[in-house]
Motif scaffolding. Structure first.
Motif, PDB file in Angstrom:
ATOM      1  N   TYR A  13     -25.089 -15.865 -20.228  1.00 21.40           N
ATOM      2  CA  TYR A  13     -25.046 -14.872 -19.160  1.00 21.40           C
ATOM      3  C   TYR A  13     -24.876 -15.563 -17.810  1.00 21.40           C
ATOM      4  O   TYR A  13     -25.226 -16.726 -17.649  1.00 21.40           O
ATOM      5  CB  TYR A  13     -26.349 -14.045 -19.114  1.00 21.40           C
ATOM      6  CG  TYR A  13     -26.729 -13.416 -20.419  1.00 21.40           C
ATOM      7  CD1 TYR A  13     -26.033 -12.315 -20.917  1.00 21.40           C
ATOM      8  CD2 TYR A  13     -27.799 -13.918 -21.164  1.00 21.40           C
ATOM      9  CE1 TYR A  13     -26.389 -11.736 -22.127  1.00 21.40           C
ATOM     10  CE2 TYR A  13     -28.163 -13.342 -22.381  1.00 21.40           C
ATOM     11  CZ  TYR A  13     -27.450 -12.251 -22.853  1.00 21.40           C
ATOM     12  OH  TYR A  13     -27.793 -11.686 -24.046  1.00 21.40           O
ATOM     13  N   GLY A  65     -23.770  -9.055  -7.066  1.00 22.35           N
ATOM     14  CA  GLY A  65     -23.565  -8.730  -8.469  1.00 22.35           C
ATOM     15  C   GLY A  65     -22.510  -7.670  -8.677  1.00 22.35           C
ATOM     16  O   GLY A  65     -21.669  -7.771  -9.581  1.00 22.35           O
ATOM     17  N   ILE A  78     -19.000  -8.294 -10.698  1.00 19.50           N
ATOM     18  CA  ILE A  78     -18.706  -7.532 -11.906  1.00 19.50           C
ATOM     19  C   ILE A  78     -17.395  -6.751 -11.785  1.00 19.50           C
ATOM     20  O   ILE A  78     -16.895  -6.210 -12.775  1.00 19.50           O
ATOM     21  CB  ILE A  78     -19.892  -6.598 -12.242  1.00 19.50           C
ATOM     22  CG1 ILE A  78     -19.992  -6.391 -13.749  1.00 19.50           C
ATOM     23  CG2 ILE A  78     -19.799  -5.278 -11.497  1.00 19.50           C
ATOM     24  CD1 ILE A  78     -21.294  -5.744 -14.198  1.00 19.50           C
ATOM     25  N   ASP A  79     -16.849  -6.730 -10.578  1.00 17.16           N
ATOM     26  CA  ASP A  79     -15.551  -6.082 -10.351  1.00 17.16           C
ATOM     27  C   ASP A  79     -14.400  -7.083 -10.249  1.00 17.16           C
ATOM     28  O   ASP A  79     -13.281  -6.704  -9.898  1.00 17.16           O
ATOM     29  CB  ASP A  79     -15.592  -5.237  -9.071  1.00 17.16           C
ATOM     30  CG  ASP A  79     -16.085  -3.814  -9.322  1.00 17.16           C
ATOM     31  OD1 ASP A  79     -16.129  -3.409 -10.501  1.00 17.16           O
ATOM     32  OD2 ASP A  79     -16.410  -3.106  -8.351  1.00 17.16           O
ATOM     33  N   THR A 122     -16.722 -11.295 -15.988  1.00 19.90           N
ATOM     34  CA  THR A 122     -17.503 -10.104 -15.657  1.00 19.90           C
ATOM     35  C   THR A 122     -18.360  -9.630 -16.833  1.00 19.90           C
ATOM     36  O   THR A 122     -19.420  -9.029 -16.627  1.00 19.90           O
ATOM     37  CB  THR A 122     -16.602  -8.948 -15.194  1.00 19.90           C
ATOM     38  OG1 THR A 122     -15.658  -8.630 -16.223  1.00 19.90           O
ATOM     39  CG2 THR A 122     -15.829  -9.335 -13.948  1.00 19.90           C
ATOM     40  N   LYS A 125     -20.218 -11.276 -18.606  1.00 17.02           N
ATOM     41  CA  LYS A 125     -21.465 -12.036 -18.667  1.00 17.02           C
ATOM     42  C   LYS A 125     -22.431 -11.730 -17.507  1.00 17.02           C
ATOM     43  O   LYS A 125     -23.559 -12.215 -17.506  1.00 17.02           O
ATOM     44  CB  LYS A 125     -21.163 -13.545 -18.664  1.00 17.02           C
ATOM     45  CG  LYS A 125     -20.453 -14.043 -19.917  1.00 17.02           C
ATOM     46  CD  LYS A 125     -20.285 -15.554 -19.877  1.00 17.02           C
ATOM     47  CE  LYS A 125     -19.674 -16.075 -21.173  1.00 17.02           C
ATOM     48  NZ  LYS A 125     -19.584 -17.555 -21.182  1.00 17.02           N
ATOM     49  N   ILE A 126     -22.011 -10.939 -16.535  1.00 13.62           N
ATOM     50  CA  ILE A 126     -22.821 -10.711 -15.344  1.00 13.62           C
ATOM     51  C   ILE A 126     -24.027  -9.824 -15.653  1.00 13.62           C
ATOM     52  O   ILE A 126     -23.890  -8.748 -16.250  1.00 13.62           O
ATOM     53  CB  ILE A 126     -21.983 -10.049 -14.222  1.00 13.62           C
ATOM     54  CG1 ILE A 126     -20.802 -10.939 -13.818  1.00 13.62           C
ATOM     55  CG2 ILE A 126     -22.856  -9.720 -13.022  1.00 13.62           C
ATOM     56  CD1 ILE A 126     -21.202 -12.210 -13.123  1.00 13.62           C
ATOM     57  N   LYS A 127     -25.202 -10.268 -15.250  1.00 15.94           N
ATOM     58  CA  LYS A 127     -26.416  -9.465 -15.343  1.00 15.94           C
ATOM     59  C   LYS A 127     -27.283  -9.711 -14.112  1.00 15.94           C
ATOM     60  O   LYS A 127     -27.355 -10.836 -13.629  1.00 15.94           O
ATOM     61  CB  LYS A 127     -27.239  -9.823 -16.590  1.00 15.94           C
ATOM     62  CG  LYS A 127     -26.720  -9.255 -17.907  1.00 15.94           C
ATOM     63  CD  LYS A 127     -27.684  -9.554 -19.032  1.00 15.94           C
ATOM     64  CE  LYS A 127     -27.120  -9.130 -20.377  1.00 15.94           C
ATOM     65  NZ  LYS A 127     -27.002  -7.658 -20.493  1.00 15.94           N
ATOM     66  N   ASP A 128     -27.952  -8.677 -13.670  1.00 15.51           N
ATOM     67  CA  ASP A 128     -28.944  -8.846 -12.604  1.00 15.51           C
ATOM     68  C   ASP A 128     -30.197  -9.475 -13.184  1.00 15.51           C
ATOM     69  O   ASP A 128     -30.518  -9.297 -14.366  1.00 15.51           O
ATOM     70  CB  ASP A 128     -29.278  -7.488 -11.986  1.00 15.51           C
ATOM     71  CG  ASP A 128     -30.273  -7.612 -10.842  1.00 15.51           C
ATOM     72  OD1 ASP A 128     -29.873  -8.162  -9.789  1.00 15.51           O
ATOM     73  OD2 ASP A 128     -31.441  -7.218 -11.013  1.00 15.51           O
ATOM     74  N   MET A 167     -23.625  -1.592 -10.946  1.00 14.48           N
ATOM     75  CA  MET A 167     -24.138  -2.343 -12.098  1.00 14.48           C
ATOM     76  C   MET A 167     -25.016  -1.484 -13.013  1.00 14.48           C
ATOM     77  O   MET A 167     -25.423  -1.940 -14.083  1.00 14.48           O
ATOM     78  CB  MET A 167     -24.925  -3.563 -11.610  1.00 14.48           C
ATOM     79  CG  MET A 167     -24.082  -4.558 -10.841  1.00 14.48           C
ATOM     80  SD  MET A 167     -24.989  -6.050 -10.393  1.00 14.48           S
ATOM     81  CE  MET A 167     -25.052  -6.897 -11.985  1.00 14.48           C
TER      82      MET A 167
END
Length: 443
Positions: free
Chosen positions: A269, A278, A282-283, A302, A304-307, A342
Motif C-alpha cells: 500500500y 490523498g 488517487i486521481d 492509485t 495502492k493509495i490508502k489513508d 477517498m
C-alpha cells in the motif's frame, strides 16, 4: 450574445476542444447537489455559485452560447473544490474533473500582472516542486519563531499592518522543526509487532516540513500496527495545489515523478495522512489518462493509495492496541477530499470511538467544508471566514475540548477558528494521527 474578444474566443475554443462534453451532459440539473454546496448556501442560494449552475456555465461556454467573461471565471474561482456535490449526485458527475479543466483553460489564457506572475512562478515552479527549498523556507520560519523575532514583531505591533485573518494565521502556525530534524530521519522502519504489511509512506511537502511531528507519529502508528515502512526517495509534492489552481501541466510532472519514485518500493500500500494529498494522488489515473507512458502505471499507483486511518482500521489497530487519553469530549471535522473523493469517513470515527476517556460527539454538518481548501482561505478570505464562522457554531455546539481532523489545511483552519472565537485556552485542534499516538502511548 455580444461579440467576444479575441481572448474570450480563444478560451471558448479551448472549452469546445478540451472539456468533456459527455460529462457536462451527465448533469441532469436535478439540484440534489444544492444542499451540499457551501458557496450556494453562503451566497443566499445563488445558482451561479452552485455545482449545477457552474456546469451550466461551462456547457454554455463550450457550446458558444455565452462568452467566458469575468463573471464566469469568478464563479469558477469562488468554488471551494470540496467536491461534496459528487457523492450526492445520482448521475455520478465528476464535477472536480470539470472544474480543474475549466480553471486550467482560463489560466492558460490569462495575462497575469507582473506581481501575480512572479508569485505564481515562485510558488508553483520555485518552491513546492523542490523539497529542499520547502525545507529551507520552513527553516527560516523556525528561526523567526525561535530567535525571539516573533515575540518582538508582535510586541511592536508589526502584524497589525496585515489583514486580521493573516494576523490570526501567524498566531496559530505550529512550532516548526529544525532543519537537522527534517534531514536526519531514516528512510525505512520495521514493524514493532508481528508483520502485517509493507507500506510506502507518502510524506508530502508541507507535512514533511511544517508538520514533521505528525509524519513521525504516523510512522510510529504504522509500526505499532505491524507495518514495515519505506519512505521512497525522489518523491515530491502531490501536485494538488497546482491542479486546483490552473497549473495542470505542473501537476502532471509532479505526478510522474511520484510514480517513478514509488514504483521502486514494491509496497502493498501507499499511505498518506493528508486528505487533500490523498485525494489528488488517487486521481493520478485520471490526470495521466492520455499519457501513453504513464496511463497504466498511474492506475497501478492509485490502486495502492490508502489513508492512514483506513489502513489502521483494516489492520484492527483499535482492537490490538489499548487506546486511552485523559477524559475529554472530542468531535471530528471531516477533510472534504478524504470523505468525498477517498470515501474515508467510517474508519476515523471507529478509531476515535475506541479511545477510552474520549467522549466522541458528532458535529452537525461535519462533512461540510471548513473553508480552508488549499490556499482558498488566502485568496478568498471573506468567503472562507464566513464559512469558518458557521463551522465554529457547529463545533461549539458539541462542547468539545478537542476538534480532530485529518488534513493540514483543515487543522490550521480549525485552529484559526478557535483563535477567532477566543477559545484558545479551552479548546484544541489536533490531527487524528497525533491524537491516536497520544492514546496509544498513554501512561
Amino acid at each position: 450574445m455580444t461579440t467576444m474578444t479575441a481572448r474570450e474566443k480563444a478560451i471558448q475554443e479551448s472549452f469546445s476542444l478540451r472539456m468533456d462534453e459527455a460529462e457536462l451532459l451527465n448533469c441532469m440539473q436535478c439540484g440534489f447537489c444544492l444542499p451540499s454546496c457551501p458557496t450556494y448556501l453562503e451566497t443566499g442560494f445563488d445558482e451561479s455559485q452552485s455545482p449545477r449552475g457552474r456546469i451550466a456555465l461551462m456547457k454554455a461556454v463550450h457550446d458558444g452560447l455565452i462568452a467566458p467573461d469575468d463573471d464566469v471565471e469568478r464563479s469558477l474561482n469562488l468554488c471551494l473544490g470540496c467536491r461534496a456535490c459528487e457523492p450526492v449526485c445520482p448521475a455520478g458527475v465528476k464535477y472536480g474533473y470539470l472544474l480543474e479543466e475549466a480553471r486550467d483553460i482560463f489560466n492558460n489564457h490569462n495575462e497575469h500582472s507582473a506581481p501575480v506572475k512572479a508569485v505564481r512562478k515562485t510558488v508553483f515552479e520555485g518552491l513546492f516542486p523542490h523539497q529542499n527549498r520547502m525545507e529551507h523556507a520552513v527553516t527560516l520560519l523556525g528561526i523567526y519563531q525561535r530567535s525571539g523575532l516573533q515575540n518582538a514583531t508582535r510586541k511592536l505591533g508589526f502584524m497589525k499592518l496585515f489583514p486580521e485573518s493573516m494576523q490570526a494565521m501567524e498566531r496559530i502556525l505550529p512550532a516548526v522543526p529544525k532543519k537537522s530534524e527534517m534531514k536526519n530521519r531514516s528512510s525505512s522502519f520495521t514493524a514493532l509487532t508481528e508483520k502485517t504489511a509493507t507500506v510506502a509512506f507518502f510524506s508530502g511537502c508541507l507535512m514533511d516540513t511544517m508538520f514533521l511531528n505528525t509524519n513521525n507519529a504516523t510512522i510510529k502508528l504504522l509500526q505499532k500496527a505491524g507495518c514495515d515502512i519505506v519512505i521512497p526517495e525522489g518523491q515530491n509534492c502531490c501536485g494538488a495545489l497546482h491542479g486546483h489552481s490552473g497549473e495542470k501541466d505542473g501537476a502532471k510532472e509532479l505526478a510522474k515523478r511520484n510514480i517513478d519514485a514509488f514504483e521502486k518500493s514494491d509496497a502493498d500500500y501507499i499511505i498518506t495522512n493528508a486528505g487533500g494529498c490523498g485525494a489528488f494522488l488517487i486521481d493520478y489515473d485520471h490526470l495521466l489518462k492520455d499519457d501513453p507512458d504513464y496511463a497504466e502505471r498511474a492506475k497501478a499507483f492509485t490502486a495502492k493509495i490508502k489513508d492512514i486511518t483506513q489502513i489502521l482500521f483494516e489492520l484492527d489497530f483499535h482492537e490490538r492496541v489499548k487506546l486511552k487519553i485523559e477524559s475529554q469530549t472530542i468531535t471530528y471535522q471531516d477533510s472534504c477530499h478524504l470523505r468525498n473523493v477517498m470515501n474515508t469517513h467510517i474508519a476515523p470515527r471507529v478509531l476515535m470511538n475506541a479511545i477510552e476517556g474520549a467522549d466522541f460527539r458528532e458535529m452537525e454538518n461535519a462533512d461540510s467544508c471548513c473553508g480552508s481548501a488549499g490556499i482558498y482561505n488566502i485568496v478568498e478570505s471573506d468567503m472562507s471566514m464566513q464559512i469558518l464562522d458557521h463551522k465554529m457554531e457547529k463545533a461549539k455546539a458539541t462542547n468539545a475540548h478537542t476538534i480532530v481532523t485529518a488534513n493540514p489545511g483543515c487543522l490550521l483552519q480549525m485552529k484559526l477558528g478557535i483563535e477567532r472565537e477566543g477559545l484558545s485556552n479551552k479548546v484544541r485542534a489536533v490531527h487524528i494521527v497525533d491524537l491516536l499516538l497520544e492514546a496509544a502511548e498513554h501512561h
